[in-house]
Design a protein around this motif. Structure first.
Motif, PDB file in Angstrom:
ATOM      1  N   GLN A  44       0.830  -1.203   0.000  1.00  0.00           N
ATOM      2  CA  GLN A  44       0.000   0.000   0.000  1.00  0.00           C
ATOM      3  C   GLN A  44       0.865   1.254   0.000  1.00  0.00           C
ATOM      4  OE1 GLN A  44      -2.476  -0.443   3.447  1.00  0.00           O
ATOM      5  NE2 GLN A  44      -4.049  -1.620   2.368  1.00  0.00           N
ATOM      6  N   GLU A  45       1.934   1.228   0.776  1.00  0.00           N
ATOM      7  CA  GLU A  45       2.832   2.386   0.835  1.00  0.00           C
ATOM      8  C   GLU A  45       3.496   2.627  -0.524  1.00  0.00           C
ATOM      9  OE1 GLU A  45       4.735   5.627   2.582  1.00  0.00           O
ATOM     10  OE2 GLU A  45       3.060   4.423   3.293  1.00  0.00           O
ATOM     11  N   GLU A  47       2.303   1.763  -3.459  1.00  0.00           N
ATOM     12  CA  GLU A  47       1.273   2.263  -4.365  1.00  0.00           C
ATOM     13  C   GLU A  47       1.002   3.749  -4.119  1.00  0.00           C
ATOM     14  OE1 GLU A  47      -2.084  -0.283  -3.726  1.00  0.00           O
ATOM     15  OE2 GLU A  47      -1.175  -1.978  -4.786  1.00  0.00           O
ATOM     16  N   ARG A  48       0.960   4.127  -2.851  1.00  0.00           N
ATOM     17  CA  ARG A  48       0.723   5.522  -2.509  1.00  0.00           C
ATOM     18  C   ARG A  48       1.862   6.403  -3.024  1.00  0.00           C
ATOM     19  NH1 ARG A  48       2.242   9.255   0.874  1.00  0.00           N
ATOM     20  NH2 ARG A  48       3.781   7.931   1.864  1.00  0.00           N
TER      21      ARG A  48
END
Length: 134
Positions: A44-45, A47-48
């Protein structure tokens, strides 16, 4: 007694057992679940970060288009040009950074005497006599 405690606590026996020093239930897959959770957070990090890098690239392309359209320079370019202009302007300036003092331009006694002699030539004779007596 167990029954009384269950009734008094309203069915919170698992947590109560842990607090009273009982054995905790161990999940055999806890380690695997924790690794999966850490991997999901890492993904997720990433992707962010990729999303915001893409957005910033788009913004920079828009900024560059505006700069080109109106002839505006980037802040870094302005600073570099200002620094170069300061260095070039300071070449003949009295406030430029000091460099090595050329020969004959020091704090020598002879120079001070020659300046005093030059000033004395322009003074009236009576004042010259007053300075010569001392």
């Amino acid at each position: 007694m167990n029954f009384v405690m269950k009734q008094a606590l309203g069915g919170a026996t698992k947590d109560m057992g842990k607090m009273l020093g009982g054995e905790e239930e161990k999940d055999p897959d806890a380690e695997r679940k924790e690794e999966e959770r850490q991997e999901a957070l890492r993904q997720q990090e990433e992707e962010r970060k990729a999303k915001y890098a893409k957005m910033e690239a788009e913004r920079e392309s828009l900024r560059q288009g505006i700069r080109d359209k109106y002839g505006i320079k980037k802040k870094e370019e302005k600073e570099a040009e200002a620094q170069a202009a300061m260095e070039q302007a300071s070449e003949g300036s009295l406030t430029r950074p000091k460099k090595a003092i050329p020969a004959g331009c020091g704090n020598e006694e002879e120079e001070e005497e020659s300046i005093v002699d030059t000033v004395m030539k322009f003074l009236p004779g009576s004042i010259q006599d007053m300075f010569n007596k001392k």
